[in-house]
Design an enzyme around this catalytic site. Structure first.
Site, PDB file in Angstrom:
ATOM      1  N   HIS A 293     -45.111  -3.341  25.543  1.00  0.00           N
ATOM      2  CA  HIS A 293     -45.104  -2.437  24.403  1.00  0.00           C
ATOM      3  C   HIS A 293     -46.110  -1.213  24.517  1.00  0.00           C
ATOM      4  O   HIS A 293     -46.680  -0.631  23.629  1.00  0.00           O
ATOM      5  CB  HIS A 293     -45.793  -3.429  23.244  1.00  0.00           C
ATOM      6  CG  HIS A 293     -44.515  -4.157  22.588  1.00  0.00           C
ATOM      7  ND1 HIS A 293     -44.191  -5.401  23.270  1.00  0.00           N
ATOM      8  CD2 HIS A 293     -43.992  -4.355  21.226  1.00  0.00           C
ATOM      9  CE1 HIS A 293     -43.512  -6.084  22.486  1.00  0.00           C
ATOM     10  NE2 HIS A 293     -43.150  -5.351  21.217  1.00  0.00           N
TER      11      HIS A 293
ATOM     12  N   GLU B 256     -30.665  -2.491  20.415  1.00  0.00           N
ATOM     13  CA  GLU B 256     -31.028  -1.336  20.870  1.00  0.00           C
ATOM     14  C   GLU B 256     -29.798  -0.590  21.485  1.00  0.00           C
ATOM     15  O   GLU B 256     -29.810   0.757  21.324  1.00  0.00           O
ATOM     16  CB  GLU B 256     -32.342  -1.298  21.606  1.00  0.00           C
ATOM     17  CG  GLU B 256     -33.652  -1.396  21.183  1.00  0.00           C
ATOM     18  CD  GLU B 256     -33.769  -2.874  20.678  1.00  0.00           C
ATOM     19  OE1 GLU B 256     -32.996  -3.775  21.155  1.00  0.00           O
ATOM     20  OE2 GLU B 256     -34.672  -3.073  19.883  1.00  0.00           O
TER      21      GLU B 256
HETATM   22  C1  LIG Z   1     -36.073  -5.406  21.982  1.00  0.00           C
HETATM   23  C2  LIG Z   1     -36.812  -5.481  21.003  1.00  0.00           C
HETATM   24  N1  LIG Z   1     -36.737  -4.828  19.973  1.00  0.00           N
HETATM   25  C3  LIG Z   1     -37.521  -4.780  19.176  1.00  0.00           C
HETATM   26  C4  LIG Z   1     -38.633  -5.402  19.002  1.00  0.00           C
HETATM   27  C5  LIG Z   1     -39.616  -5.251  17.718  1.00  0.00           C
HETATM   28  N2  LIG Z   1     -39.869  -6.940  17.042  1.00  0.00           N
HETATM   29  C6  LIG Z   1     -40.530  -7.635  17.598  1.00  0.00           C
HETATM   30  S1  LIG Z   1     -40.370  -9.107  16.858  1.00  0.00           S
HETATM   31  C7  LIG Z   1     -39.129  -8.559  15.920  1.00  0.00           C
HETATM   32  C8  LIG Z   1     -38.403  -9.357  14.833  1.00  0.00           C
HETATM   33  C9  LIG Z   1     -37.747 -10.440  15.535  1.00  0.00           C
HETATM   34  O1  LIG Z   1     -37.116 -11.295  14.737  1.00  0.00           O
HETATM   35  P1  LIG Z   1     -36.615 -12.672  15.013  1.00  0.00           P
HETATM   36  O2  LIG Z   1     -35.922 -12.664  16.218  1.00  0.00           O
HETATM   37  O3  LIG Z   1     -35.920 -13.311  13.861  1.00  0.00           O
HETATM   38  O4  LIG Z   1     -38.089 -13.496  15.176  1.00  0.00           O
HETATM   39  P2  LIG Z   1     -39.196 -13.621  14.007  1.00  0.00           P
HETATM   40  O5  LIG Z   1     -40.161 -12.373  14.392  1.00  0.00           O
HETATM   41  O6  LIG Z   1     -38.572 -13.836  12.965  1.00  0.00           O
HETATM   42  O7  LIG Z   1     -39.839 -14.946  14.480  1.00  0.00           O
HETATM   43  C10 LIG Z   1     -38.909  -7.065  16.212  1.00  0.00           C
HETATM   44  C11 LIG Z   1     -37.823  -6.133  15.566  1.00  0.00           C
HETATM   45  C12 LIG Z   1     -38.733  -5.962  20.159  1.00  0.00           C
HETATM   46  N3  LIG Z   1     -40.245  -6.706  20.280  1.00  0.00           N
HETATM   47  N4  LIG Z   1     -38.132  -6.026  21.423  1.00  0.00           N
END
Ligand SMILES: Cc1ncc(C[n+]2csc(CCOP(=O)(O)OP(=O)(O)O)c2C)c(N)n1
Lengths: 328, 340
Positions: free
Chosen positions: A129, A60
């Site tokens: 959220h 971000e």
């Molecule tokens: C700071 C932040 N940015 C974006 C999100 C939205 N978001 C939640 S999970 C996710 C993907 C995360 O990917 P990863 O770390 O690879 O974990 P996975 O979901 O694949 O287990 C996103 C973009 C969030 N919750 N927090």
């Protein structure tokens, strides 16, 4: 006029402006094939390609900084933060950099960027959220904050925001995305800094923003049957505030209630009340001004608690009746 | 003997030797299989409850990734600290969490782990040194590092398990935390669960240089890659990593490569990956593979394996019953727990 959802109205503004201004591009997480967490940019990748629908890593601060840097160098970025809560990770670039660059550089720089973000509770997304952080974002000189409550306003305000030479925070509400309204296909703008009287009434002024405008309008219908005529002022822009519309409405009705979902302490209702109390409109008040805001608690997961944490229609109705009858 | 049969025989013998060398006893192997079933059942049930409209909120399911949680769970002490991320159900279960309390939390009930305040994304059990899942991607990195700092200052023998996804490693705090952990030789085991995607974005699209784990080099942290769908391999690597960290050598970084079956969350239309890709990963299903290997090495019977699966099923069904019969929080308690 065609009907559109609030979400479609946002997309419509983005498409319009990207077609006619090559400097405009969108930057954010999962905005391509996925279309963004709520679908605002769904389908736009095909038309505009990955250069202008610029998908980023989960960074971000990087998104906000990329938008700020690009804006300084002549582009018109529209950044998307997936949830408003994540603006807290981007706040250095937004508040310390984007918001202050022009001033610090003696007025010799412009930072024409928009950062869109959905706030608000009601979807069970819990404490990280669901926040309404517009009161915090209003605090920084150099940044404008807009906050539409209808599909029509969303499109017109987003077009103005993209064309504005300043950093503009564009606050959306998750629960408004699916609400519908009439929205012209063609271009129109709504000036930043103008509140809108969404319903006229003689008895009490309610100043509200985003989802609270919708709730207050529903309450106003109900109270009209009891003979209480509520005037609903939709703030639309949080900064700069439209002092004129608020104070003339208060002069007309003699009563004021401010309603917002953001937590009460440090919330923007206090700002409105401070403005009114230092204004000639204060002399017209027939009753104490009141505010109805989110409880000072993180948004709970459980749906009953979540509901109780922010003003609901019955709370708004109760407050209005209390002010009307001078019984608190 | 046909060529394929020969290699198969050899693989069976290798599996047997490996399990023996790791000192894994029959009962532990059964426990591993059972826990993997339990996680899979929990995730499937969560999905069903959601589809039935019984859940208000979101969730992130880890079906397909069970081997990472279980291999890790077996390699650590009960009182090691766990700093989890949003896709965390499996790690909690593998570290011994009570599925009744997890399910109650998932349904927002008063006797859930967080009294219904947190939900799936914030399950925590601080008394059991489970410092919580996180709704902020990357939010756990500095917390894991800080917990490691406390353990070091307290001269305790625990370590901190920091679990996170591939996508989170692009947040700035990832780098800040690795640097500080390495600088101060903190007892933190960084575990990257690389399931190939963030929400929709492929690791290849968002990470300038792969593998992710090589980023640890920049901070002088030793690292290792492991097949995250092979529970025995995960256990093996975690064992070494845990020993390294517990001995006071500073942090260690493990990247386990795996895959999630369900969409990212409920808003996922699954447009960014192909059905063929999902099918190919299902071929490498961690539960199926482990069960088949145990069978072929004659370490389990079909009946026992089925029983374990059924037992897991029963435990999850009664967890749902427990959760559904649990009370909602009282609305009058809204303002509680904000301050100590
Ligand atoms: C700071 C932040 N940015 C974006 C999100 C939205 N978001 C939640 S999970 C996710 C993907 C995360 O990917 P990863 O770390 O690879 O974990 P996975 O979901 O694949 O287990 C996103 C973009 C969030 N919750 N927090």
């Amino acid at each position: 006029m065609p009907e559109m959802t609030y979400l479609e109205a946002i997309r419509s503004a983005l498409q319009y402006e990207m077609r006619q201004d090559e400097r405009v591009f969108i930057i954010g997480e999962d905005i391509g094939v996925y279309g963004g967490a709520f679908g605002a940019t769904f389908g736009m990748l095909e038309e505009f390609g990955p250069e202008r629908i610029r998908e980023t890593p989960i960074s971000e601060a990087g998104i906000m900084g990329a938008a700020t840097g690009a804006a300084l160098v002549g582009m018109r970025p529209v950044a998307e933060l997936m949830f408003m809560d994540f603006v807290l990770l981007a706040l250095d670039q937004l508040a310390n950099q984007a918001g202050k660059a022009r001033f610090m550089f003696g007025g010799k720089a412009t930072v024409p960027l928009v950062v869109r973000m959905p706030g608000g509770s009601g979807s069970g997304a819990a404490a990280q959220h669901s926040q309404s952080l517009e009161s915090i974002l209003m605090h920084f000189p150099g940044i404008k904050v807009v906050n539409p409550s209808t599909a029509y306003d969303a499109k017109g305000l987003l077009l103005s925001a993209i064309r504005d030479p300043n950093p503009v925070v564009f606050v959306e509400h998750k629960l408004l995305y699916k609400t519908k309204g009439e929205v012209p296909e063609e271009e129109y703008t709504i000036p930043i800094g103008l509140a809108d009287i969404k319903r006229e009434g003689r008895d009490i002024t309610v100043v509200a923003n985003n989802i609270m405008v919708k709730k207050t309008l529903a309450v106003a219908e109900e109270l009209a049957e009891e003979g209480i005529e509520v005037e609903v002022v939709d703030l639309r822009t949080m900064r700069p505030l439209d002092v004129g519309t608020i104070t003339s409405s208060v002069k007309k009705t003699g009563r004021l209630l401010v309603v917002h979902e953001a937590c009460q302490t440090g919330g923007w209702a206090g700002e409105i009340m401070a403005i009114v109390s230092a204004h000639d409109a204060f002399n017209y008040l027939d009753a104490p001004m009141r505010r109805l805001a989110g409880a000072d608690v993180p948004i709970p997961y459980n749906r009953l608690l979540e509901r109780a944490a922010v003003p609901q229609e019955e709370d708004i109705a109760r407050e209005i009746r209390a002010i009307m009858s001078n019984k608190y | 003997m046909k060529e394929e049969q020969k290699t198969e025989k050899k693989e069976n013998a290798d599996f047997f030797k490996k399990v023996e060398a790791l000192g894994l006893k029959q009962a532990q192997l059964e426990e591993m299989l059972y826990t993997m079933y339990l996680i899979r059942r929990f995730e499937r049930m969560a999905d069903q409850l959601y589809a039935a409209g019984k859940v208000h909120g979101t969730m992130h399911l880890s079906a397909g990734q069970e081997a990472v949680a279980v291999g890790l769970g077996l390699a650590v002490q009960d009182d090691d600290y766990l700093v989890n991320h949003h896709r965390g159900h499996g790690h909690f279960i593998a570290k011994g969490a009570d599925v009744n309390l997890m399910m109650a939390e998932f349904l927002g009930k008063e006797n859930g782990y967080c009294r219904g305040r947190g939900g799936s994304m914030h399950i925590a059990d601080v008394e059991a040194n489970n410092l919580g899942a996180n709704g902020i991607v990357g939010g756990g990195f500095p917390l894991a590092m800080g917990a490691g700092l406390a353990v070091q200052m307290q001269k305790a023998d625990q370590i901190v398990l920091g679990i996170f996804g591939d996508g989170s490693t692009n947040e700035g705090v990832f780098h800040e935390s690795l640097n500080m952990a390495a600088l101060w030789k903190l007892p933190v085991l960084f575990i990257c669960e690389n399931n190939k995607y963030g929400m929709s974005m492929d690791v290849e699209q968002v990470i300038a240089k792969l593998p992710i784990a090589q980023r640890a080099d920049a901070y002088g942290i030793p690292w290792e890659l492991v097949d995250g769908n092979d529970v025995v391999a995960v256990f093996d690597v975690m064992n070494k990593a845990v020993a390294h960290v517990r001995a006071g050598n500073g942090p260690y970084f493990v990247e386990a490569q795996t895959y999630r079956y369900f969409g990212h969350s409920k808003s996922d239309r699954n447009l960014y990956r192909s059905q063929e890709e999902i099918a190919a990963w299902r071929e490498k299903d961690p539960i199926f593979r482990f069960r088949a290997a145990l069978r072929e090495a004659n370490l389990i019977t079909e009946e026992t394996a089925d029983e374990l699966n059924e037992k897991a099923n029963g435990v999850i069904e009664s967890a749902v019953e427990f959760a559904e019969n649990s009370p909602e929080p009282n609305v009058n308690t809204l303002m509680e727990y904000v301050y100590a």
